[in-house]
Write an enzyme that holds these catalytic residues in place. Structure first.
Site, mmCIF file in Angstrom:
data_model
loop_
_atom_site.group_PDB
_atom_site.id
_atom_site.type_symbol
_atom_site.label_atom_id
_atom_site.label_comp_id
_atom_site.label_asym_id
_atom_site.label_seq_id
_atom_site.Cartn_x
_atom_site.Cartn_y
_atom_site.Cartn_z
ATOM 1 N N TYR A 178 -9.638 -5.562 3.419
ATOM 2 C CA TYR A 178 -9.070 -4.263 3.762
ATOM 3 C C TYR A 178 -9.388 -3.312 2.603
ATOM 4 C CZ TYR A 178 -4.929 -1.719 5.738
ATOM 5 O OH TYR A 178 -4.064 -0.838 6.327
ATOM 6 N N ARG A 217 9.804 6.435 -2.572
ATOM 7 C CA ARG A 217 10.093 7.387 -3.655
ATOM 8 C C ARG A 217 11.528 7.881 -3.574
ATOM 9 N NH1 ARG A 217 5.072 10.031 -2.289
ATOM 10 N NH2 ARG A 217 3.395 9.025 -3.476
ATOM 11 N N ARG A 277 0.825 -1.211 0.000
ATOM 12 C CA ARG A 277 0.000 0.000 0.000
ATOM 13 C C ARG A 277 0.863 1.266 0.000
ATOM 14 N NH1 ARG A 277 -5.245 0.030 2.058
ATOM 15 N NH2 ARG A 277 -4.870 1.803 3.439
ATOM 16 N N GLU A 333 -3.867 6.531 18.927
ATOM 17 C CA GLU A 333 -4.498 5.249 18.536
ATOM 18 C C GLU A 333 -3.757 4.066 19.121
ATOM 19 O OE1 GLU A 333 -5.210 4.459 14.308
ATOM 20 O OE2 GLU A 333 -5.826 6.545 14.134
ATOM 21 N N ARG A 362 -8.572 -6.459 14.177
ATOM 22 C CA ARG A 362 -7.981 -5.539 15.138
ATOM 23 C C ARG A 362 -9.010 -4.450 15.410
ATOM 24 N NH1 ARG A 362 -4.023 -7.345 17.864
ATOM 25 N NH2 ARG A 362 -2.912 -5.352 18.025
ATOM 26 N N ASP A 395 -10.334 0.485 0.964
ATOM 27 C CA ASP A 395 -10.436 1.934 1.105
ATOM 28 C C ASP A 395 -11.826 2.396 0.669
ATOM 29 O OD1 ASP A 395 -7.967 2.625 2.191
ATOM 30 O OD2 ASP A 395 -6.975 2.510 0.247
ATOM 31 N N ARG A 444 -0.085 5.870 16.349
ATOM 32 C CA ARG A 444 -0.008 7.204 15.758
ATOM 33 C C ARG A 444 -0.889 8.172 16.539
ATOM 34 N NH1 ARG A 444 -3.364 6.078 10.069
ATOM 35 N NH2 ARG A 444 -5.249 5.321 11.053
HETATM 36 P P1 FAD Z 1 -18.560 0.370 7.493
HETATM 37 O O1 FAD Z 1 -18.204 1.794 7.353
HETATM 38 O O2 FAD Z 1 -17.865 -0.425 8.548
HETATM 39 O O3 FAD Z 1 -20.139 0.284 7.702
HETATM 40 C C1 FAD Z 1 -20.793 -0.900 8.102
HETATM 41 C C2 FAD Z 1 -21.974 -0.487 8.953
HETATM 42 O O4 FAD Z 1 -22.780 -1.648 9.226
HETATM 43 C C3 FAD Z 1 -21.595 0.089 10.306
HETATM 44 O O5 FAD Z 1 -22.140 1.375 10.448
HETATM 45 C C4 FAD Z 1 -22.220 -0.892 11.325
HETATM 46 O O6 FAD Z 1 -22.730 -0.230 12.462
HETATM 47 C C5 FAD Z 1 -23.336 -1.516 10.514
HETATM 48 N N1 FAD Z 1 -23.743 -2.854 10.970
HETATM 49 C C6 FAD Z 1 -22.958 -3.942 11.137
HETATM 50 N N2 FAD Z 1 -23.693 -5.005 11.524
HETATM 51 C C7 FAD Z 1 -24.991 -4.571 11.601
HETATM 52 C C8 FAD Z 1 -26.227 -5.200 11.942
HETATM 53 N N3 FAD Z 1 -26.303 -6.511 12.263
HETATM 54 N N4 FAD Z 1 -27.343 -4.443 11.941
HETATM 55 C C9 FAD Z 1 -27.310 -3.131 11.599
HETATM 56 N N5 FAD Z 1 -26.158 -2.490 11.256
HETATM 57 C C10 FAD Z 1 -25.019 -3.203 11.258
HETATM 58 N N6 FAD Z 1 -10.396 4.514 3.631
HETATM 59 C C11 FAD Z 1 -9.904 5.472 2.825
HETATM 60 O O7 FAD Z 1 -10.247 5.523 1.640
HETATM 61 N N7 FAD Z 1 -9.045 6.426 3.313
HETATM 62 C C12 FAD Z 1 -8.635 6.444 4.608
HETATM 63 O O8 FAD Z 1 -7.854 7.327 5.007
HETATM 64 C C13 FAD Z 1 -9.135 5.427 5.476
HETATM 65 N N8 FAD Z 1 -8.749 5.403 6.761
HETATM 66 C C14 FAD Z 1 -9.246 4.440 7.576
HETATM 67 C C15 FAD Z 1 -8.843 4.466 8.900
HETATM 68 C C16 FAD Z 1 -9.343 3.525 9.783
HETATM 69 C C17 FAD Z 1 -8.917 3.570 11.226
HETATM 70 C C18 FAD Z 1 -10.223 2.519 9.307
HETATM 71 C C19 FAD Z 1 -10.748 1.463 10.226
HETATM 72 C C20 FAD Z 1 -10.630 2.495 7.982
HETATM 73 C C21 FAD Z 1 -10.138 3.456 7.102
HETATM 74 N N9 FAD Z 1 -10.552 3.504 5.770
HETATM 75 C C22 FAD Z 1 -10.040 4.461 4.942
HETATM 76 C C23 FAD Z 1 -11.512 2.518 5.210
HETATM 77 C C24 FAD Z 1 -12.968 2.944 5.345
HETATM 78 O O9 FAD Z 1 -13.319 3.102 6.708
HETATM 79 C C25 FAD Z 1 -13.822 1.852 4.695
HETATM 80 O O10 FAD Z 1 -13.482 1.694 3.358
HETATM 81 C C26 FAD Z 1 -15.320 2.117 4.767
HETATM 82 O O11 FAD Z 1 -15.738 2.504 6.052
HETATM 83 C C27 FAD Z 1 -16.071 0.866 4.375
HETATM 84 O O12 FAD Z 1 -17.462 1.138 4.353
HETATM 85 P P2 FAD Z 1 -18.522 -0.001 4.613
HETATM 86 O O13 FAD Z 1 -19.843 0.606 4.386
HETATM 87 O O14 FAD Z 1 -18.172 -1.235 3.836
HETATM 88 O O15 FAD Z 1 -18.306 -0.425 6.138
HETATM 89 N N1 UDP Z 2 3.089 0.865 8.350
HETATM 90 C C1 UDP Z 2 4.202 0.866 9.137
HETATM 91 N N2 UDP Z 2 4.701 2.067 9.590
HETATM 92 C C2 UDP Z 2 4.120 3.234 9.297
HETATM 93 C C3 UDP Z 2 2.968 3.239 8.487
HETATM 94 C C4 UDP Z 2 2.466 2.041 8.024
HETATM 95 O O1 UDP Z 2 4.742 -0.188 9.454
HETATM 96 O O2 UDP Z 2 4.613 4.285 9.753
HETATM 97 C C5 UDP Z 2 2.555 -0.427 7.869
HETATM 98 C C6 UDP Z 2 1.472 -0.977 8.815
HETATM 99 O O3 UDP Z 2 1.606 -2.387 8.859
HETATM 100 C C7 UDP Z 2 0.199 -0.577 8.125
HETATM 101 C C8 UDP Z 2 0.595 -0.707 6.649
HETATM 102 O O4 UDP Z 2 1.973 -0.292 6.594
HETATM 103 O O5 UDP Z 2 -0.869 -1.430 8.456
HETATM 104 C C9 UDP Z 2 -0.235 0.112 5.688
HETATM 105 O O6 UDP Z 2 -0.158 1.461 6.076
HETATM 106 P P1 UDP Z 2 -1.364 2.467 5.845
HETATM 107 O O7 UDP Z 2 -0.919 3.819 6.256
HETATM 108 O O8 UDP Z 2 -1.886 2.253 4.485
HETATM 109 O O9 UDP Z 2 -2.427 1.907 6.917
HETATM 110 P P2 UDP Z 2 -3.903 2.402 7.280
HETATM 111 O O10 UDP Z 2 -3.797 2.860 8.690
HETATM 112 O O11 UDP Z 2 -4.317 3.472 6.325
HETATM 113 O O12 UDP Z 2 -4.704 1.178 7.132
#
Ligand code: FAD
Ligand code: UDP
Length: 382
Positions: A347, A176, A172, A299, A248, A349, A278
């Site tokens: 996983y 560079r 991911r 976090e 996780r 986005d 972070r």
């Molecule tokens: P979710 O957003 O998880 O939605 C699922 C929903 O289903 C939830 O609201 C839950 O409450 C509901 N649900 C589950 N079971 C039930 C049930 N039985 N009844 C009713 N409701 C239920 N993506 C990016 O593009 N850029 C980022 O920078 C980025 N950062 C992230 C950072 C973190 C910490 C995390 C965890 C994810 C990140 N993502 C990021 C990914 C992004 O969160 C997901 O791609 C997106 O949320 C997926 O959407 P979803 O609708 O599939 O799932």
């Molecule tokens: N990672 C790492 N050090 C960093 C940033 C990322 O080891 O400073 C690793 C870590 O395993 C992470 C993966 O690279 O899960 C992907 O990073 P990204 O920033 O895409 O993770 P996100 O938090 O967006 O899922």
């Protein structure tokens, strides 16, 4: 009673509900939480006015024109470039690994080609086809950078050794040999002016969509609908009858201060001795706004247990095996399609989530008809 149900009002469920509604159908959508947008939920902090990313920082980035155009109907994107810093052994470096990181770390002033040759000399070229996270790191950046920036962070983030994790996790991140410190390499990147929750509220703002919050879906309800799109956890759909897929989860420790706390949006911590991965300073996600106070989240990652919010699917060998068994069960269900990050245990986005949701709804509308079996998955989770 509506014909269709979307379970989960994150991007997956909302985009599918909207597409079906625009095709002339009534759709119910439920979410167990008290808000829409799932893990992308944003909320303005009452004390400081800062827009908080309640489940961790979300930066939108994509190469997909359809997804970009789709979201731009529902929000104005503000210019935003994700630039991440990391602290390792008491020093601050630039991420993703770029020429500044390399020159800072090794105390050099190398040119791009010198740095490329130098990193190549550090790399373990005996690893021809890296399979694990560690092999990928040793092959492409060498042991010193791996140990400073990736080994400890990854151990904390995933709760296991990088030797057990797939190479795809590290792929991911770019490496560079110039001073470009943009964390992403996609054509479009931005931050929605009013946050992500406002986008999902607008997507769901359609007369044929009925949203019920604080409503948990139970499997028995499926038979009352012509079709269900389920974006909750796949193992949860089956009441975890075969066991739990590993995730996780994150705990956030809130830090409040005046002015500027850390000078950037995201500071990673590479050392394993620092218990958090972070710290995000949320006002930096809205650089067009001004706020006196500041709110940060440190976090902490840990194994997800019963009652915790599942964040990152782990997908190690044993989970893959369990996933196969749940997928087999899912394929036996009538009239349910599993979507999204949790429904397909991947996983993903946001942009991929939205692309897949648009395509799932399109394919469903094309396939739907008497005697047609709608697949349990439009994207194979395995
Ligand atoms: P979710 O957003 O998880 O939605 C699922 C929903 O289903 C939830 O609201 C839950 O409450 C509901 N649900 C589950 N079971 C039930 C049930 N039985 N009844 C009713 N409701 C239920 N993506 C990016 O593009 N850029 C980022 O920078 C980025 N950062 C992230 C950072 C973190 C910490 C995390 C965890 C994810 C990140 N993502 C990021 C990914 C992004 O969160 C997901 O791609 C997106 O949320 C997926 O959407 P979803 O609708 O599939 O799932
Ligand atoms: N990672 C790492 N050090 C960093 C940033 C990322 O080891 O400073 C690793 C870590 O395993 C992470 C993966 O690279 O899960 C992907 O990073 P990204 O920033 O895409 O993770 P996100 O938090 O967006 O899922």
């Amino acid at each position: 009673m509506a014909k269709f149900l979307a379970v989960g009002a994150g991007f997956s469920g909302a985009v599918i509900a909207r597409t079906l509604a625009e095709a002339g159908h009534e759709v119910d959508i439920v979410d167990a939480r008290s808000h829409v947008a799932g893990n992308c939920h944003t909320e303005r902090d009452a004390e400081t006015g800062v827009m908080l990313h309640k489940y961790g920082p979300h930066i939108f980035h994509t190469d997909n024109e359809r997804v970009w155009d789709y979201l731009n109907q529902f929000t104005e994107f503000m210019p935003y470039t994700n630039r991440v810093k990391t602290t390792s052994q008491g020093k601050v470096y630039s991420l993703p690994i770029n020429l500044l990181t390399i020159n800072q770390f090794f105390g050099t002033a190398m040119s791009p080609s010198e740095a490329r040759d130098f990193i190549e000399s550090q790399a373990d070229l005996s690893i021809e086809d890296p399979q694990t996270f560690e092999e990928q790191a040793l092959r492409f950046v060498g042991r010193d950078l791996y140990e400073a920036f990736f080994k400890g962070y990854t151990q904390k983030q995933w709760g296991c050794s990088p030797t057990q994790l797939p190479a795809s996790i590290l792929k991911r991140l770019p490496v560079r040999f110039n001073y470009n410190d943009n964390y992403f390499f996609h054509k479009y990147q931005g931050m929605p002016r009013d946050g992500y929750t406002a986008i999902v509220e607008k997507i769901l703002d359609h007369p044929d969509i009925i949203l019920s919050l604080n409503t948990t879906f139970r499997r028995e309800q499926a038979s009352t609908y012509e079709h269900v799109f389920y974006s909750g956890p796949i193992d949860g759909y089956f009441d975890y009858e075969l066991g739990r897929l590993g995730y996780r989860t994150l705990d956030f420790r809130e830090i409040r201060a005046q002015g500027d706390y850390q000078g950037c949006a995201v500071m990673n911590y590479g050392d394993e001795s620092v218990p958090y991965t972070r710290i995000a300073e949320h006002k930096y996600f809205s650089p067009w706004e001004e706020h006196e106070g500041t709110v940060c989240f440190a976090e902490y990652s840990r194994a997800c247990e019963d009652g915790d919010i599942p964040y990152y699917p782990i997908r190690l060998t044993e989970e893959q095996e369990l996933l196969r068994r749940y997928v087999a069960l899912a394929k036996q269900q009538e009239s349910v399609t599993f979507v999204g990050r949790l429904g397909t245990y991947r996983y993903l986005d946001m942009d991929v989530t939205i692309k897949e949701a648009l395509e799932a709804a399109d394919q469903f509308l094309t396939l739907r008809g008497p005697g047609q079996k709608i697949p349990a998955f439009f994207v194979d989770p395995i």
